[in-house]
Design an enzyme around this catalytic site. Sequence first.
Site, PDB file in Angstrom:
ATOM      1  CG  HIS A 144      -4.977  -7.863   6.777  1.00  0.00           C
ATOM      2  ND1 HIS A 144      -5.854  -6.801   6.666  1.00  0.00           N
ATOM      3  CD2 HIS A 144      -3.825  -7.438   6.194  1.00  0.00           C
ATOM      4  CE1 HIS A 144      -5.266  -5.795   6.050  1.00  0.00           C
ATOM      5  NE2 HIS A 144      -4.031  -6.160   5.747  1.00  0.00           N
ATOM      6  CG  HIS A 192      -2.141  -0.832   1.066  1.00  0.00           C
ATOM      7  ND1 HIS A 192      -3.397  -0.312   0.824  1.00  0.00           N
ATOM      8  CD2 HIS A 192      -2.312  -2.175   1.101  1.00  0.00           C
ATOM      9  CE1 HIS A 192      -4.281  -1.288   0.730  1.00  0.00           C
ATOM     10  NE2 HIS A 192      -3.644  -2.437   0.901  1.00  0.00           N
TER      11      HIS A 192
END
Length: 615
Positions: free
Chosen positions: A270, A148
């Site tokens: 995650h 990201h």
Amino acid sequence: PLSLLTNSRQTSCQRGPAHCWQSLMAEDELPDEDTLRILVATDSHVGYSEKDKVRGRDALDTFEEALQIGKAKKADLILHGGDLFHDNKPSRGCIYRTMDLLRQYTLGSGEVHFQVVSDPSLFSRGMVNYEDPNLNVECPFFMIHGNHDDPGGESNLCAASLLEVAGLCNYFGRSEDLEDIVVRPLLIRKGQSQVAIYGLGNIRDERLNRAFQARKVRFETPSDPGQWFHIMILHQNRHKGNKGGVPTKACIHEEMLPSFLDLVIWGHEHDCEVKPQESLRGEFYVVQPGSSVATSLTPGETGLKHVALIDLRKGVFRCNPVPLWTVRPLVMRDMVLSETGLLKTDTQAIWNALTSEVEAMITQGQEEVQRRKTELEGRGRTGPRALDVPRLPLVRLRVEHSGFETISGQTFGQQFAGRIANPDEVLLFHRRGGGASTGSRKVQGIGDVLEIEEGPAGEDDGVKIQDIIYKYIDGEQNLQILSEPDLNDAVQSFVHRAEPCAIESFVKQAVESTNQAVLKESRAVGEEEIRVQIQDRAESLRQQRLSAATREGTATLGGAAAPPGSQAKPEVDLLGEPDAPAASSAARPGRAQDLIPPTAAANGDEVFGASQPAV
């Protein structure tokens, strides 16, 4: 001094026996002069949904909680595994608030109790920030970039570069040459403990996978690797097997990593798996801290989030998971309408059944909010600002509706406004997989327009942009001049990094390079001959890529098997939990259960040559 990897697989098992840690230091005591304490966090995603009035501060508050834990536990340093920011170009407010937190919790008059003895050129500023005479740093913050917040654009910088030039972090693990990736370690010495941390920021998974297969990834090690504890931190897709559904080349396999490693910290995933797990070949341990904010409403995000507090002392380590109580609770359930006995035409009864189920989930979420609030108050205030648990939980009900009509999720969710944090996303309708009844529809192509299959709105199916690109430019629709992988990179930069000129610049560069190649290599004179020459050249390059991909796939399958004579290590309870099997303590006699010894190679006579890449 550094040298290319040479025979460190043999020397890793020549360290002395581990001592009983509990006789030296209790778990809650401060680290001594030989113990390096590292707070590990990954995927903070600061700035996620920052415009949402309810969830806007979730990621920032949890990041502050992680910093408070590091300060309260007297961590020597903080190590971040990428995706500190959610957006590639964070907003000014997001960068300002992040810098303010780093100033509060990493700067101060305290002393740094370790030394960085690696080459200063590992950092762009030529030094670690605590050595800057203009700064007072008491808890250095080290980080790699994720997918990201990776570098890009004409300057090839990222948000971490701004933090580094401001003296608030130490950014490492960046690869300048993707055709020859050299991973250089961050060497840290504290007392008699020596730790080498190999950082590798995010690289597109398919490209890094090819680089490992082509032996284009090299690891530099200290000249005496057996005297160091080797940690690798990376930010990539982790191979999950067939169950995970991750394509073979769109991930990194544990077998690709060098066997001299002792511990691997895996970012990007995650799911919180903070308890150390042995690798498939039993050569090192893997810690996966997971994200600290739920960026997608999936089952993997429902568990309690943690950061890892890792103590290293003379070749052994202990991982203590520390819960993050400020994370907003997420409650998920599944409901199959065909099993409820409701009539397909009774819309009101279906509405009432869904409402009743969501009400029960809200009650469960509110109970979890109160539990976390109690735990957070029990921890006590550990920073200049008292943190609190978000009042409204996240709720997601996945409804399998084969044979039933759907209802408007937004209309349904409005009745829960003010009671949950995501009223517009509370329902997710889906159908059983297989056949054409998956809820997707095909938009037929018109002329040169591609056919696009559109899935149900709001479904978290994990479809990636590159998958769409490769699907529709394969076969008869392949490109004649542009390279598909390079086009994919350009589209990724345009979409995820908000670079408006990425596609235009790529097309111009591709056309210019093709023109130069035709002028230098071709003797064609007519327009048609030149066109044929260009197409032949493009097809030749495409076939070369296909052949290379086939060889890589064969190598991947062939390299997945364990080496002859290797044996998996016996399972042990790494955290000293009371429900561990009785055989765990006998697996490594004379060592405390909460101690993890340095790993040894399964096949001792494998030697890496100095001129070979460590893959």
